[in-house]
Design an enzyme around this catalytic site. Structure first.
Site, PDB file in Angstrom:
ATOM      1  N   TYR A 205      52.577  36.550  40.903  1.00 32.65           N
ATOM      2  CA  TYR A 205      51.251  37.185  40.895  1.00 32.65           C
ATOM      3  C   TYR A 205      51.323  38.601  41.461  1.00 32.65           C
ATOM      4  CZ  TYR A 205      46.346  38.121  41.910  1.00 32.65           C
ATOM      5  OH  TYR A 205      45.104  38.700  41.967  1.00 32.65           O
ATOM      6  N   LYS A 209      50.553  42.414  39.530  1.00 32.29           N
ATOM      7  CA  LYS A 209      49.579  43.405  39.993  1.00 32.29           C
ATOM      8  C   LYS A 209      50.250  44.748  40.299  1.00 32.29           C
ATOM      9  CE  LYS A 209      45.870  41.043  39.495  1.00 32.29           C
ATOM     10  NZ  LYS A 209      44.858  41.451  38.504  1.00 32.29           N
ATOM     11  N   THR A 242      35.568  33.906  43.555  1.00 31.29           N
ATOM     12  CA  THR A 242      35.579  33.541  42.138  1.00 31.29           C
ATOM     13  C   THR A 242      36.552  32.382  41.918  1.00 31.29           C
ATOM     14  OG1 THR A 242      37.433  34.973  41.499  1.00 31.29           O
ATOM     15  CG2 THR A 242      35.231  35.987  41.560  1.00 31.29           C
TER      16      THR A 242
END
Length: 325
Positions: A205, A209, A242
Site C-alpha cells: 500500500y 502511494k 471510510t
C-alpha cells in the site's frame, strides 16, 4: 529476514498513521474558500460511488459540473447518481463502469468516454484500496499497485490529449492524484514492484502511494516543458472514516472505532482537499504540489528523486503497454 521484511513496513505505516492522528487532534480541517461555478466543465472521479469519492462528485456537481463517476459497483453507482442529481440542480452526475484491476477495462472506459465527444477539464484519481491480503490482478500485477497506481497511470495517459485540448491559459485542466501520508513510509523496488519476493500488504500500500507522488511530479514536469495548460497535484486527505479501513486486523479494527469517531475526518472533510485542488481559484496554474490540509507540504525525500521518477515512468509505460513520451 522474512520477518523483518513484513514487520518494518507495518511499523512504519502505523507510525505514519499515529503522526497524522496527533496532527488532527490539534488542528482543524482547513476552511474552504469560496469556489467558482463550474458550468460547462466536465470531470471524471474514480471511485466516486461512496466515501470521499462520492462527496467529491457531489460537491463538483453542486458547482455546476458534469461529473462522470467511474467505478465497478453498478448498483451503488446508480444510487450515488440518483442522490446527486436529486440534490444538485446546477450540475449533473452519471455513472460509467470501470474495473481498475483490469487494464482492458480501463481502455474500454476511455473509449466509451471518447465516443461521447466530451471535453475533459478535471480528472480525479480517487479510487483506492488498502491492506488487502496478497492478490494478483488478471494482468498479473500486485493488487494495490494496479488499483491505486498503475491503472490511474494508464487512465491519465490515455485521457491526456483531451485534458490538453480542454485546458487553456488562465483556465487549466487539472489532474488530482489521491496520495496518503503512508507514502512517507513507502519504498520503490523497481525489481520487485509486485512484491513477489516477500509480500507485505502494508509495504504494498505504501509503495503504491509513493508511486502516485513520483508520477505526479514527473508528469507535471513534462506538461510544463511542453507548455500545456494542464496541472497535476497530489492531495493527502488525512485519516478519514471510510471503508478503506475495513481490511485492518481485528485488534486494529477494535481500536480504530472509538478513535475514528473522535479524531478521523468525515468523508466530506476528506474530500475538501480534492475539491480545492480541482476548482479553487487559488490553484489556477499551480501544479507539481503535495497538498495537505489546504497547504503545500513537503512530501518524502524519495518522491523528489528525479532519477527514480524517470525509471518508474519508463517501467510503468512498459507494464501497461504505452510508448514512452
Amino acid at each position: 529476514m522474512w520477518l523483518l521484511s513484513v514487520l518494518v513496513p507495518l511499523v512504519r505505516l502505523y507510525l505514519c498513521g499515529l503522526r497524522v492522528l496527533l496532527y488532527q487532534m490539534f488542528n482543524r480541517t482547513f476552511e474552504m474558500p469560496a469556489l467558482p461555478k463550474q458550468h460547462g466543465r466536465v470531470a471524471i472521479v474514480t471511485g466516486g460511488t461512496r466515501g470521499m469519492g462520492f462527496e467529491t462528485a457531489r460537491r463538483l456537481a453542486s458547482l455546476g459540473m458534469h461529473v462522470i463517476i467511474a467505478g465497478n459497483e453498478t448498483e451503488e453507482g446508480a444510487v450515488a447518481v440518483r442522490r446527486i442529481n436529486e440534490e444538485c440542480s446546477e450540475g449533473k452526475a452519471e455513472f460509467v463502469f470501470v474495473d481498475l484491476t483490469s487494464l482492458k477495462s480501463v481502455r474500454h472506459f476511455v473509449q466509451v468516454f471518447r465516443d461521447r465527444s466530451l471535453p475533459l477539464h478535471v480528472l480525479i484519481n480517487n479510487a483506492g484500496t488498502m491492506l488487502v491480503p496478497e492478490r494478483r490482478t488478471e494482468d498479473g500485477f500486485e493488487f494495490h499497485f494496479c488499483l491505486n497506481y498503475l491503472s490511474h497511470f494508464l487512465l491519465t495517459n490515455l485521457l491526456l490529449d483531451l485534458l490538453k485540448e480542454s485546458g487553456r491559459q488562465g483556465c487549466c485542466s487539472r489532474i488530482i492524484n489521491m496520495a496518503s501520508a503512508t507514502h512517507y513510509a513507502g519504498e520503490i523496488n523497481l525489481e520487485d514492484l509486485h512484491k513477489r519476493t516477500v509480500y507485505s500488504s502494508h509495504g504494498a500500500y505504501s509503495q503504491s502511494k509513493l508511486a502516485l507522488v513520483l508520477f505526479t511530479y514527473y508528469l507535471q514536469e513534462q506538461l510544463t516543458t511542453g507548455g500545456f495548460s494542464v496541472t497535476v497535484n497530489a492531495v493527502d486527505p488525512g485519516m478519514v472514516d471510510t471503508a478503506l479501513y475495513n481490511n485492518l486486523w481485528t485488534l486494529a479494527q477494535m481500536l480504530k472505532k472509538p478513535v475514528a469517531s473522535v479524531l478521523f475526518r468525515t468523508p466530506a472533510e476528506g474530500a475538501s482537499i480534492s475539491v480545492y485542488a480541482a476548482v479553487a481559484s487559488e490553484m489556477e496554474g499551480v501544479g507539481g504540489c503535495y497538498l495537505y490540509n489546504g497547504q503545500k507540504t513537503q512530501s518524502s525525500d524519495q518522491s523528489y528523486d528525479s532519477e527514480l521518477q524517470v525509471k518508474l515512468w519508463k517501467k510503468s509505460c512498459q507494464l501497461v503497454g504505452l510508448q514512452e513520451a
